[in-house]
Scaffold this motif. Structure first.
Motif, PDB file in Angstrom:
ATOM      1  N   PRO A  23       0.837  -1.209   0.000  1.00 15.84           N
ATOM      2  CA  PRO A  23       0.000   0.000   0.000  1.00 15.84           C
ATOM      3  C   PRO A  23       0.867   1.252   0.000  1.00 15.84           C
ATOM      4  CG  PRO A  23      -0.100  -1.106   2.137  1.00 15.84           C
ATOM      5  CD  PRO A  23       0.707  -1.990   1.239  1.00 15.84           C
ATOM      6  N   ASP A  24       0.315   2.342  -0.549  1.00 20.48           N
ATOM      7  CA  ASP A  24       1.067   3.591  -0.638  1.00 20.48           C
ATOM      8  C   ASP A  24       1.534   4.092   0.726  1.00 20.48           C
ATOM      9  OD1 ASP A  24       0.578   3.532  -3.340  1.00 20.48           O
ATOM     10  OD2 ASP A  24      -1.104   4.939  -3.263  1.00 20.48           O
ATOM     11  N   ALA A  25       0.774   3.760   1.739  1.00 16.17           N
ATOM     12  CA  ALA A  25       1.112   4.257   3.082  1.00 16.17           C
ATOM     13  C   ALA A  25       2.461   3.724   3.557  1.00 16.17           C
ATOM     14  CB  ALA A  25       0.014   3.875   4.074  1.00 16.17           C
ATOM     15  N   VAL A  26       2.937   2.628   2.980  1.00 18.86           N
ATOM     16  CA  VAL A  26       4.265   2.119   3.339  1.00 18.86           C
ATOM     17  C   VAL A  26       5.332   3.124   2.915  1.00 18.86           C
ATOM     18  CG1 VAL A  26       5.971   0.321   2.847  1.00 18.86           C
ATOM     19  CG2 VAL A  26       3.589  -0.308   3.277  1.00 18.86           C
ATOM     20  N   ALA A  27       5.201   3.611   1.698  1.00 14.44           N
ATOM     21  CA  ALA A  27       6.180   4.597   1.215  1.00 14.44           C
ATOM     22  C   ALA A  27       6.070   5.897   2.001  1.00 14.44           C
ATOM     23  CB  ALA A  27       5.968   4.846  -0.270  1.00 14.44           C
ATOM     24  N   GLU A  28       4.837   6.267   2.330  1.00 16.71           N
ATOM     25  CA  GLU A  28       4.661   7.495   3.112  1.00 16.71           C
ATOM     26  C   GLU A  28       5.375   7.379   4.448  1.00 16.71           C
ATOM     27  OE1 GLU A  28       0.433   7.869   3.307  1.00 16.71           O
ATOM     28  OE2 GLU A  28       0.242   8.115   1.134  1.00 16.71           O
ATOM     29  N   ALA A  29       5.240   6.226   5.083  1.00 12.99           N
ATOM     30  CA  ALA A  29       5.914   6.023   6.369  1.00 12.99           C
ATOM     31  C   ALA A  29       7.425   6.061   6.197  1.00 12.99           C
ATOM     32  CB  ALA A  29       5.469   4.686   6.974  1.00 12.99           C
ATOM     33  N   ALA A  30       7.911   5.407   5.149  1.00 13.72           N
ATOM     34  CA  ALA A  30       9.365   5.375   4.917  1.00 13.72           C
ATOM     35  C   ALA A  30       9.907   6.781   4.669  1.00 13.72           C
ATOM     36  CB  ALA A  30       9.673   4.472   3.734  1.00 13.72           C
ATOM     37  N   HIS A  31       9.133   7.591   3.973  1.00 11.56           N
ATOM     38  CA  HIS A  31       9.573   8.974   3.738  1.00 11.56           C
ATOM     39  C   HIS A  31       9.535   9.804   5.024  1.00 11.56           C
ATOM     40  CE1 HIS A  31      10.344   9.175  -0.512  1.00 11.56           C
ATOM     41  NE2 HIS A  31       9.219   8.542  -0.795  1.00 11.56           N
ATOM     42  N   ARG A  32       8.534   9.555   5.841  1.00  9.42           N
ATOM     43  CA  ARG A  32       8.381  10.381   7.044  1.00  9.42           C
ATOM     44  C   ARG A  32       9.464  10.098   8.078  1.00  9.42           C
ATOM     45  NH1 ARG A  32       3.952  13.389   6.929  1.00  9.42           N
ATOM     46  NH2 ARG A  32       2.343  12.767   5.447  1.00  9.42           N
ATOM     47  N   TYR A  33      10.009   8.900   8.060  1.00 13.30           N
ATOM     48  CA  TYR A  33      11.066   8.605   9.042  1.00 13.30           C
ATOM     49  C   TYR A  33      12.404   9.225   8.636  1.00 13.30           C
ATOM     50  CZ  TYR A  33      13.853   6.180  12.474  1.00 13.30           C
ATOM     51  OH  TYR A  33      14.698   5.911  13.516  1.00 13.30           O
ATOM     52  N   ARG A  34      12.515   9.577   7.381  1.00 19.14           N
ATOM     53  CA  ARG A  34      13.817  10.012   6.851  1.00 19.14           C
ATOM     54  C   ARG A  34      14.371  11.273   7.547  1.00 19.14           C
ATOM     55  NH1 ARG A  34      14.724  10.449   0.362  1.00 19.14           N
ATOM     56  NH2 ARG A  34      16.914   9.813   0.371  1.00 19.14           N
ATOM     57  N   PRO A  35      13.632  12.332   7.657  1.00 16.04           N
ATOM     58  CA  PRO A  35      14.196  13.508   8.346  1.00 16.04           C
ATOM     59  C   PRO A  35      14.481  13.255   9.817  1.00 16.04           C
ATOM     60  CG  PRO A  35      11.890  13.873   7.762  1.00 16.04           C
ATOM     61  CD  PRO A  35      12.299  12.610   7.099  1.00 16.04           C
ATOM     62  N   LEU A  36      13.711  12.366  10.436  1.00 15.70           N
ATOM     63  CA  LEU A  36      13.971  12.061  11.846  1.00 15.70           C
ATOM     64  C   LEU A  36      15.342  11.409  11.997  1.00 15.70           C
ATOM     65  CD1 LEU A  36      10.475  10.638  12.944  1.00 15.70           C
ATOM     66  CD2 LEU A  36      11.299  12.998  13.020  1.00 15.70           C
TER      67      LEU A  36
END
Lengths: 76, 461
Positions: free
Chosen positions: B341-354
């Motif tokens: 699901p697209d939400a997997v990529a969204e999560a992966a992107h959101r962790y990046r700046p952290l």
């Protein structure tokens, strides 16, 4: 696509990953040849495990942010 | 014996000690002799290389200025566009694609510096793997032990440099595809900051994570070629930074103060004794202090998932139309990615700046971080699994365990080979803050001058 889709994916047990994968394949219009399905579902299970790690780390942001618009472009 | 360096070749050509044509002829002869055993090259450009070398010689004869890499042979991973040739990206699927209409930016810049392109190199299909056991072109063999893998996905690039066929090659690194083969083949690899080197004309894999970079046998060669390729490129939106040349100031950086941290936790978990010993030796030479980087396992997981997701979207049409034409090892992973699901990529992107900010916090106290480049020396060709931390894991999926968290946040890294002649090579990652390639290269030069790291010619080449 919403955080509910992510929750559904993460909640899928190993025993149901093949059924989940088949349903997703139908939803995205992808025909999975019978000879490759076992390998694909093994990989899908591994991806679920990896995604669970990320989701756990993001528990709070995901609850409010998964549907909150595009992520800003990343810069190193 | 030792192989001539790129800078030595350029000096000899410039001084008239040897012609560029003679260098090209010797290079082509070495490739003809060695490639059947190595399978590093998938194409050799005899006529084009000789013609380019003749142009260098003609420039010298006419008194025209020569570039800093005049007459230096180089080769590229076969996902770089070469004018007039089909860009294979290691695949069967692209064999019928139209030829590239122009060279990739990095090839054009090396040619402008006088370097001579001699061929294209083997890789994992679509850069999705760490072993270069390509189902269509066959495996690349490690020059230090032909029964072992070269690593991947830029395995041909690392093996060609390690075997002395060329002093310089280009590769790409999305999750470790320069650093892993550099470690297993015993050469230097540079993965610059995300966006530093243009990706124009480089067949994509995961747009968010793709880097272009290079391999060489000395730090000076690495720096010289890196400088020749720097600079913004309007054709790659990420590559918008002016060149910041490093070669001329590298010795000053190497001799200056360097605060060094050595990463533990995730970055040593499951590592083989050879990897731990290499890390300890390099850390000792740089007086490194232990540091911990929380979140590395999560960063690796995010990179892993994002890779499958984005890679699958890129190849969606072919996955629908002709899935059985993919390399089986790649196909199963891409098809699984297509189901995410697209939400997997969204999560992966959101962790990046952290995670980026967590690493940046470490860099407030140190200039350089050290980590193993691979968990082990080269596994055997055909070896599907290995034991890591008591667990049986996939070789193809795990060799990048220590590289993935770093490329996930786009930091510059030099992979440097430990000086251990006569043994299987293994490398260490020298990681710098974003845009500080000079620090990673300077630390590598200090280690090279101290005899701690070195690229050794393999026996038989």
């Amino acid at each position: 696509m919403s955080s509910r889709d992510l929750e559904t994916f993460l909640a899928t047990p190993d025993a149901a990953i093949a059924a989940y994968g088949q349903a997703r394949a139908e939803a995205v219009g992808l025909a999975l040849p019978a000879t490759v399905q076992a390998g694909v579902f093994d990989n899908l299970a591994l991806l679920r495990t990896q995604t669970a790690l990320v989701a756990a780390a993001l528990a709070a942001p995901l609850a409010t942010g998964a549907d909150g618009g595009p992520t800003p472009p990343f810069r190193p | 014996m030792s192989f001539p360096t790129a800078l030595r070749i350029a000096a000899q050509v410039r001084d008239g000690d040897v012609s560029a044509r003679a260098v090209a002829e010797q290079t082509l002869a070495r490739i003809t002799a060695a490639n059947p055993a190595l399978n590093a090259f998938t194409a050799v450009f005899d006529a084009g290389a000789l013609a380019a070398a003749d142009r260098v010689d003609a420039d010298r004869a006419a008194g025209r200025p020569l570039g800093p890499l005049a007459g230096v042979p180089f080769a590229v991973k076969n996902l770089f566009d070469v004018e007039g040739l089909t860009t294979l990206a290691g695949s069967k699927i692209r064999r019928g694609a139209a030829p590239a209409t122009a060279d990739a930016t990095l090839i054009a810049r090396l040619k402008a510096a006088g370097a001579v392109l001699v061929g294209a190199l083997n890789m994992d299909e679509f850069a999705y793997g760490f072993s270069t056991e390509n189902a269509h072109d066959g495996p690349t063999h490690n020059p230090h032990d032909l029964s072992r893998i070269a690593g991947g996905s830029s395995g041909g690039s690392a093996a060609a440099v390690a075997a002395g066929l060329v002093p310089l090659t280009l590769g790409s690194d999305t999750n470790g595809s320069i650093r892993v083969p550099a470690s297993l083949c015993g050469v230097y690899g540079l993965k610059p900051t995300l966006g530093r080197l243009s990706r124009q004309g480089v067949y994509p894999f995961v747009h968010s994570l793709d880097h272009a970079g290079l391999f060489a046998r000395t730090v000076d060669d690495l720096a010289a070629a890196y400088d020749a390729m720097q600079g913004s490129d309007a054709a790659d939106a990420l590559c918008d930074r002016a060149a910041e040349p490093v070669a001329a100031r590298l010795r000053a950086v190497a001799d200056g103060p360097l605060r060094v941290g050595v990463l533990g936790g995730w970055f040593t978990q499951g590592a083989f004794p050879e990897a731990l010993a290499a890390l300890a030796e390099v850390a000792g030479a740089l007086d490194a202090c232990p540091v911990d980087l929380p979140g590395a396992a999560t960063a690796r997981a995010a990179a892993f998932a994002l890779t499958a997701y984005e890679g699958a979207r890129l190849h969606a049409a072919d996955l629908r139309a002709r899935p059985l034409d993919f390399d089986p090892a790649v196909r199963d992973r891409l098809l699984a990615g297509a189901l995410l699901p697209d939400a997997v990529a969204e999560a992966a992107h959101r962790y990046r700046p952290l995670f980026r900010d967590a690493v940046a916090a470490l860099f407030r106290d140190v200039d350089i971080l050290l980590a193993p480049a691979t968990p082990c020396p080269a596994p055997g060709i055909g070896q599907a699994t290995m034991t890591m931390g008591g667990e049986e894991v996939s070789v193809r999926k795990t060799l990048g365990a220590y590289t993935q968290p770093i490329s996930y946040v786009g930091l510059p890294v030099v992979a440097a080979p430990l000086n251990r002649p006569g043994q299987l090579p293994i490398g260490v990652q020298i990681i710098a803050p974003a845009w500080r390639e000079d620090l990673a290269l300077g630390a590598a030069l200090r280690l090279e001058r101290a005899g701690v790291v070195a690229a050794h010619p393999p026996g038989g080449f």
